[in-house]
Design a protein around this motif. Sequence first.
Motif, PDB file in Angstrom:
ATOM      1  N   SER A 226       0.778  -1.363  -0.218  1.00 18.72           N
ATOM      2  CA  SER A 226       0.342   0.185  -0.041  1.00 18.72           C
ATOM      3  C   SER A 226       0.752   1.025  -0.523  1.00 18.72           C
ATOM      4  O   SER A 226       1.425   1.713   0.826  1.00 18.72           O
ATOM      5  N   PRO A 227       1.527   1.505  -1.658  1.00 19.74           N
ATOM      6  CA  PRO A 227       1.841   2.849  -1.027  1.00 19.74           C
ATOM      7  C   PRO A 227       1.108   3.647  -1.069  1.00 19.74           C
ATOM      8  O   PRO A 227       0.212   4.031  -0.658  1.00 19.74           O
ATOM      9  N   PRO A 228       1.466   5.171  -0.557  1.00 24.63           N
ATOM     10  CA  PRO A 228       1.254   6.889  -0.104  1.00 24.63           C
ATOM     11  C   PRO A 228      -0.091   6.748  -1.552  1.00 24.63           C
ATOM     12  O   PRO A 228       0.717   6.418  -2.705  1.00 24.63           O
ATOM     13  N   ASP A 229      -0.547   7.268  -1.041  1.00 22.81           N
ATOM     14  CA  ASP A 229      -2.001   7.903  -1.547  1.00 22.81           C
ATOM     15  C   ASP A 229      -1.399   9.095  -2.667  1.00 22.81           C
ATOM     16  O   ASP A 229      -1.418  10.174  -4.070  1.00 22.81           O
ATOM     17  N   ARG A 230      -0.468   9.888  -2.732  1.00 21.25           N
ATOM     18  CA  ARG A 230       0.471  10.908  -2.831  1.00 21.25           C
ATOM     19  C   ARG A 230       1.687  10.959  -2.744  1.00 21.25           C
ATOM     20  O   ARG A 230       2.230  10.534  -1.624  1.00 21.25           O
ATOM     21  N   ILE A 231       3.020  11.833  -3.607  1.00 22.53           N
ATOM     22  CA  ILE A 231       4.290  11.167  -3.535  1.00 22.53           C
ATOM     23  C   ILE A 231       4.961  13.185  -3.528  1.00 22.53           C
ATOM     24  O   ILE A 231       4.726  13.530  -4.973  1.00 22.53           O
ATOM     25  N   ASP A 232       5.063  13.570  -2.935  1.00 21.49           N
ATOM     26  CA  ASP A 232       5.982  14.992  -3.285  1.00 21.49           C
ATOM     27  C   ASP A 232       6.695  15.077  -3.862  1.00 21.49           C
ATOM     28  O   ASP A 232       7.404  16.096  -4.930  1.00 21.49           O
ATOM     29  N   GLY A 233       7.999  13.428  -3.687  1.00 19.30           N
ATOM     30  CA  GLY A 233       9.267  14.070  -3.467  1.00 19.30           C
ATOM     31  C   GLY A 233       9.499  12.566  -4.114  1.00 19.30           C
ATOM     32  O   GLY A 233       9.467  11.687  -2.912  1.00 19.30           O
ATOM     33  N   LEU A 234      10.155  12.287  -4.922  1.00 19.28           N
ATOM     34  CA  LEU A 234      10.553  10.822  -5.095  1.00 19.28           C
ATOM     35  C   LEU A 234      11.274  10.587  -6.052  1.00 19.28           C
ATOM     36  O   LEU A 234      12.295  11.338  -6.818  1.00 19.28           O
ATOM     37  N   VAL A 235      12.782  10.547  -5.135  1.00  9.89           N
ATOM     38  CA  VAL A 235      13.999  10.167  -5.187  1.00  9.89           C
ATOM     39  C   VAL A 235      15.040   8.660  -5.620  1.00  9.89           C
ATOM     40  O   VAL A 235      14.576   8.110  -4.633  1.00  9.89           O
ATOM     41  N   HIS A 236      14.957   9.057  -6.525  1.00 12.59           N
ATOM     42  CA  HIS A 236      15.645   7.713  -6.458  1.00 12.59           C
ATOM     43  C   HIS A 236      17.730   7.926  -6.599  1.00 12.59           C
ATOM     44  O   HIS A 236      18.716   9.029  -7.243  1.00 12.59           O
ATOM     45  N   CYS A 237      17.975   7.345  -5.535  1.00 15.00           N
ATOM     46  CA  CYS A 237      19.113   7.669  -5.165  1.00 15.00           C
ATOM     47  C   CYS A 237      20.010   6.021  -5.092  1.00 15.00           C
ATOM     48  O   CYS A 237      21.552   5.732  -5.306  1.00 15.00           O
ATOM     49  N   ALA A 238      19.427   5.576  -5.645  1.00 13.12           N
ATOM     50  CA  ALA A 238      20.281   3.653  -4.796  1.00 13.12           C
ATOM     51  C   ALA A 238      20.352   3.088  -7.031  1.00 13.12           C
ATOM     52  O   ALA A 238      20.127   3.719  -7.590  1.00 13.12           O
ATOM     53  N   GLY A 239      21.992   2.130  -6.832  1.00 19.48           N
ATOM     54  CA  GLY A 239      22.657   2.252  -7.483  1.00 19.48           C
ATOM     55  C   GLY A 239      23.691   1.064  -7.595  1.00 19.48           C
ATOM     56  O   GLY A 239      24.101   1.099  -6.650  1.00 19.48           O
ATOM     57  N   VAL A 240      24.327   0.904  -8.893  1.00 25.13           N
ATOM     58  CA  VAL A 240      25.216  -0.100  -8.732  1.00 25.13           C
ATOM     59  C   VAL A 240      26.454   0.631  -9.466  1.00 25.13           C
ATOM     60  O   VAL A 240      26.737   0.988 -10.209  1.00 25.13           O
ATOM     61  N   ALA A 241      28.014   0.122  -9.744  1.00 23.97           N
ATOM     62  CA  ALA A 241      28.661   0.844 -10.148  1.00 23.97           C
ATOM     63  C   ALA A 241      29.492  -1.252 -10.315  1.00 23.97           C
ATOM     64  O   ALA A 241      30.308  -1.633  -9.111  1.00 23.97           O
ATOM     65  N   GLU A 242      30.456  -0.943 -11.960  1.00 23.18           N
ATOM     66  CA  GLU A 242      30.928  -2.071 -11.781  1.00 23.18           C
ATOM     67  C   GLU A 242      32.028  -2.009 -12.632  1.00 23.18           C
ATOM     68  O   GLU A 242      30.840  -1.657 -13.775  1.00 23.18           O
ATOM     69  N   LEU A 243      33.280  -1.292 -12.660  1.00 22.49           N
ATOM     70  CA  LEU A 243      34.157  -1.295 -13.297  1.00 22.49           C
ATOM     71  C   LEU A 243      34.706  -2.211 -14.865  1.00 22.49           C
ATOM     72  O   LEU A 243      34.681  -3.414 -13.543  1.00 22.49           O
ATOM     73  N   GLY A 244      35.652  -2.160 -15.233  1.00 24.29           N
ATOM     74  CA  GLY A 244      35.819  -2.937 -16.417  1.00 24.29           C
ATOM     75  C   GLY A 244      36.142  -2.417 -17.961  1.00 24.29           C
ATOM     76  O   GLY A 244      35.050  -1.717 -17.966  1.00 24.29           O
ATOM     77  N   PRO A 245      37.259  -2.816 -18.675  1.00 30.12           N
ATOM     78  CA  PRO A 245      37.114  -2.798 -19.725  1.00 30.12           C
ATOM     79  C   PRO A 245      36.110  -3.052 -20.611  1.00 30.12           C
ATOM     80  O   PRO A 245      35.516  -4.279 -20.417  1.00 30.12           O
ATOM     81  N   VAL A 246      35.652  -2.717 -21.916  1.00 22.73           N
ATOM     82  CA  VAL A 246      34.511  -2.926 -22.660  1.00 22.73           C
ATOM     83  C   VAL A 246      34.918  -4.482 -22.882  1.00 22.73           C
ATOM     84  O   VAL A 246      33.824  -5.629 -23.309  1.00 22.73           O
ATOM     85  N   GLY A 247      36.082  -4.381 -23.289  1.00 16.36           N
ATOM     86  CA  GLY A 247      36.553  -6.083 -23.672  1.00 16.36           C
ATOM     87  C   GLY A 247      36.253  -7.418 -22.687  1.00 16.36           C
ATOM     88  O   GLY A 247      36.612  -8.307 -22.513  1.00 16.36           O
ATOM     89  N   ASP A 248      36.025  -7.258 -21.598  1.00 10.17           N
ATOM     90  CA  ASP A 248      36.068  -7.778 -20.033  1.00 10.17           C
ATOM     91  C   ASP A 248      34.710  -7.914 -19.527  1.00 10.17           C
ATOM     92  O   ASP A 248      33.914  -8.968 -18.703  1.00 10.17           O
ATOM     93  N   LEU A 249      34.013  -6.794 -20.045  1.00  6.19           N
ATOM     94  CA  LEU A 249      32.437  -6.783 -19.447  1.00  6.19           C
ATOM     95  C   LEU A 249      32.034  -7.729 -20.026  1.00  6.19           C
ATOM     96  O   LEU A 249      31.252  -7.942 -20.840  1.00  6.19           O
ATOM     97  N   THR A 250      30.466  -8.357 -19.398  1.00  8.67           N
ATOM     98  CA  THR A 250      29.995  -9.508 -20.083  1.00  8.67           C
ATOM     99  C   THR A 250      28.497  -9.581 -19.921  1.00  8.67           C
ATOM    100  O   THR A 250      28.151  -8.490 -19.184  1.00  8.67           O
ATOM    101  N   PRO A 251      27.814  -9.717 -20.506  1.00 11.94           N
ATOM    102  CA  PRO A 251      26.149  -9.334 -20.576  1.00 11.94           C
ATOM    103  C   PRO A 251      25.739  -9.226 -19.322  1.00 11.94           C
ATOM    104  O   PRO A 251      24.881  -8.799 -18.259  1.00 11.94           O
ATOM    105  N   ALA A 252      26.428 -10.432 -18.204  1.00 11.12           N
ATOM    106  CA  ALA A 252      25.519 -10.360 -17.552  1.00 11.12           C
ATOM    107  C   ALA A 252      25.325  -9.118 -16.227  1.00 11.12           C
ATOM    108  O   ALA A 252      25.132  -8.556 -15.595  1.00 11.12           O
ATOM    109  N   VAL A 253      27.253  -8.665 -16.801  1.00 16.91           N
ATOM    110  CA  VAL A 253      27.858  -6.782 -15.616  1.00 16.91           C
ATOM    111  C   VAL A 253      26.385  -6.373 -16.918  1.00 16.91           C
ATOM    112  O   VAL A 253      25.910  -5.304 -15.613  1.00 16.91           O
TER     113      VAL A 253
END
Length: 229
Positions: free
Chosen positions: A69-96
């Motif tokens: 049951s989310p709130p009926d109204r949202i004054d501020g929706l703030v997206h802070c979540a994230g992930v980071a995985e570094l590496g050369p293009v030649g090494d990054l897999t489809p899963a990453v």
Amino acid sequence: MATHLITGAGSGIGAALARRLAERGEDLWLWARDAGRARELEKHFPGARTLVGDLGEPERLSWALGHQSPPDRIDGLVHCAGVAELGPVGDLTPAVWRATLAANLVAPAELTRLLLPQVRAARGHVVFVNSGAGLRANPEWSAYAASKHGLRALADALRGEEAANGVRVTSVYPGRTATPMQEKIHQQEGKAYDPDRWMTADDVATTVLTALDLPRGAEVTDLTVRPTG
């Protein structure tokens, strides 16, 4: 009292922002990846309510939200979540690539879609905490930067689409910030981590609050914030 929903409130920028909003007495809803994390957030932020769903599986968010049951109204929706995985293009897999794009781009898009009626009802504000990588891509940052460039496009399109509904949209582009994610990035880069070199999460939270607190007749579309050292 405004109602704000924040992702990524377990640490870093999201936690700093949640703390600042709680101190102001705002109505807080925090997104948690599972029930255990929800209990931790509720303990850390007394009075806050939680919603549960794995942002790494955006295709399941509609089902997850439909059983809560989310709130009926949202004054501020703030997206802070994230992930980071570094590496050369030649090494990054489809899963990453899939995991990075899912958490950093597809999940914010889907969560915004699902909660847009509540944001419209409040004539609210959507804030995407992006990254300097959303403005430029450096070597070994391809997957992360691609997800953040996409997040910028999402914000720009949403802003144009929702202006007539009174919805404001802001992208915030922090530089290096002393957070657990930054420590992990330094490990991936093989560099020593010195948090004193970087901005604090509270610095970025202040930037987000600046956007949220603007009078109704004004909108900041893009905010870039960098360490001064």
